[in-house]
Scaffold this active site. Structure first.
Site, PDB file in Angstrom:
ATOM      1  N   ASP A  57       0.835  -1.206   0.000  1.00  0.00           N
ATOM      2  CA  ASP A  57       0.000   0.000   0.000  1.00  0.00           C
ATOM      3  C   ASP A  57       0.865   1.250   0.000  1.00  0.00           C
ATOM      4  O   ASP A  57       1.458   1.594   1.025  1.00  0.00           O
ATOM      5  CB  ASP A  57      -0.914  -0.011   1.232  1.00  0.00           C
ATOM      6  CG  ASP A  57      -1.836   1.198   1.284  1.00  0.00           C
ATOM      7  OD1 ASP A  57      -1.914   1.937   0.278  1.00  0.00           O
ATOM      8  OD2 ASP A  57      -2.468   1.400   2.338  1.00  0.00           O
ATOM      9  N   LYS A 169      -2.006  14.180  -9.553  1.00  0.00           N
ATOM     10  CA  LYS A 169      -0.734  14.255 -10.270  1.00  0.00           C
ATOM     11  C   LYS A 169      -0.016  15.573  -9.985  1.00  0.00           C
ATOM     12  O   LYS A 169       1.206  15.607  -9.813  1.00  0.00           O
ATOM     13  CB  LYS A 169      -0.966  14.094 -11.772  1.00  0.00           C
ATOM     14  CG  LYS A 169      -1.682  12.813 -12.171  1.00  0.00           C
ATOM     15  CD  LYS A 169      -1.034  11.570 -11.609  1.00  0.00           C
ATOM     16  CE  LYS A 169       0.317  11.271 -12.212  1.00  0.00           C
ATOM     17  NZ  LYS A 169       0.848   9.962 -11.778  1.00  0.00           N
TER      18      LYS A 169
END
Length: 343
Positions: A57, A169
Site C-alpha cells: 500500500d 498528479k
C-alpha cells in the site's frame, strides 16, 4: 548498480522494465502482492536481472522503507511509476489524492533515510494532468507547455473524479520538486519528471489483453468493439503518446544529463474517435463493414481548434521522433484481434 521501479506490473512500467533488461540493467521492482510478483517473473522468463519486492500500500508513508533499507546501497536510479490512474471511485481523497501524494512522499523520504548517498537520479511518472487546465481543452486561446501547471486547488480536486485525478498528479509532482529543493544538501539525486498524456500501445505480453484494458487503452478497445450502426461520439478528444516512447523517455530521464531538472511533456498528436476508426477501417480488412464509418478524415488529426500544447522543448531534449497514431493503433488492434483469434 540497480534500477528500482515502483509499480512494476503497470502498463507503462512493464515496457520500462523490458527496455531496462534489454540494456542489461539490474532491475528491482515493487508489486502489490506475491501473486503479482510470481506472474511478472514468469512473464519475464525468470530473468536473472529482475527481482521483485512486495509493497502492499503506497498510501503508507513507510511503504518503501523496507525496500530501501534492504537494497539502498545497490540502487543508483529510481523510477517511480506507481500511482492510481482512474476517475471513477467513491472517495476522491482516499482513493486518488492520498495514494498519489503519499506514494511520492514515501519513496523520496525512504531514499533520504536509506540511500541519500547512493541514488543519483530519480524519474517520476507524472502526467499532462499536472500541467494543464482540462476545463479549457477546447479553448483555442489557451496555451500550455513544459512550464505550465494545472491551476486546481486541493478543494477543487475534491469536486469530481476528473479534478481529483488531475490534482493527484499535480500535488504529487509539486511535492517532489519542493522536496529536492528543501533537501538539496542532504541528497545526491537529481530529478526529472515524465508527463505523458493518454498512453496507447500494445500490452507487453499478449496474455495481458483482457476484455477490459487499462484506462487509456480501454478507449481504443471500446471503439474496436463497436458495431457498424453505432454513432461516432467525437465529443471526447485528447492527446496521445505511444507506451514505447514513454518507456524510452524514462530511461533517458536518468541516462541523459541534459534532462536533469526537466519536466518532459510527452505528446505525439491529437486524436478523437473518428481518427481511431479511420485507421481501423482502412488498415484491417477483416473488420470491413463491422465498425462505424462516421465521417472519414474529419477527426482531430485533420482539424483541431482547441487548446494549443507546445512540447517542442521536450522533443528537442529527447532527440527522437514519437511513434505516430497510425502505427500505435495498428499494433494495438493487431494484438487484440490476435488474442481474440480474429486474425
Amino acid at each position: 548498480m540497480s534500477v528500482f521501479i515502483s509499480g512494476a506490473t503497470g502498463f507503462v512500467a512493464q515496457h520500462i522494465i523490458n527496455q531496462l533488461l534489454e540494456q542489461n540493467f539490474k532491475v528491482i521492482g515493487s508489486v502489490r502482492s506475491q501473486a503479482k510478483a510470481d506472474k511478472l517473473l514468469r512473464q519475464f522468463n525468470s530473468n536473472k536481472n529482475l527481482s521483485l519486492e512486495v509493497v502492499e500500500d503506497i498510501s503508507n508513508l513507510a511503504a518503501f522503507d523496507e525496500v530501501f533499507s534492504k537494497h539502498g546501497k545497490e540502487i543508483k536510479y529510481v523510477l517511480h511509476t506507481s500511482s492510481p490512474f482512474f476517475t471513477e471511485c467513491d472517495d476522491y481523497e482516499k482513493d486518488l489524492l492520498i495514494p498519489a501524494l503519499n506514494g511520492t512522499k514515501g519513496i523520496l523520504n525512504s531514499i533520504l533515510k536509506y540511500a541519500a548517498d547512493n541514488v543519483e537520479r530519480v524519474v517520476i511518472t507524472s502526467s499532462i494532468a499536472a500541467m494543464f487546465d482540462f476545463t479549457r481543452d477546447l479553448d483555442p486561446s489557451y496555451f500550455y507547455d513544459e512550464n505550465s501547471w494545472n491551476p486546481d486547488s486541493y478543494q477543487e480536486a475534491l469536486t469530481d473524479g476528473g479534478h481529483a485525478y488531475n490534482g493527484s498528479k499535480k500535488f504529487a509532482e509539486r511535492y517532489a520538486w519542493n522536496f529536492v529543493q528543501e533537501h538539496k544538501n542532504e541528497i545526491k539525486f537529481k530529478l526529472t519528471t515524465v508527463n505523458p498524456c493518454y498512453v496507447f500501445g500494445p500490452q507487453l505480453f499478449d496474455e495481458n489483453v483482457t476484455a477490459k484494458l487499462n484506462t487509456s487503452c480501454e478507449l481504443i478497445n471500446k471503439l474496436l468493439h463497436l458495431s457498424a450502426g453505432d454513432a461516432v461520439d467525437n465529443f471526447f478528444v485528447g492527446n496521445f503518446v505511444d507506451v514505447r516512447d514513454v518507456a524510452k523517455a524514462h530511461l533517458l530521464g536518468f541516462e541523459n544529463q541534459n534532462l536533469v531538472d526537466k519536466r518532459l511533456l510527452l505528446i505525439s498528436s491529437r486524436f478523437n474517435a473518428q481518427d481511431i476508426l479511420d485507421i481501423m477501417n482502412e488498415d484491417f480488412k477483416t473488420l470491413e463493414g463491422q465498425l462505424p464509418a462516421g465521417v472519414p478524415h474529419t477527426g482531430a488529426l485533420h482539424q483541431w481548434k482547441g487548446a494549443i500544447a507546445d512540447n517542442s522543448k521536450t522533443k528537442e531534449l529527447l532527440g527522437f521522433e514519437f511513434i505516430p497514431l497510425k502505427k500505435t493503433i495498428d499494433d494495438m488492434v493487431t494484438q487484440i484481434l490476435r488474442k481474440e483469434k480474429r486474425l
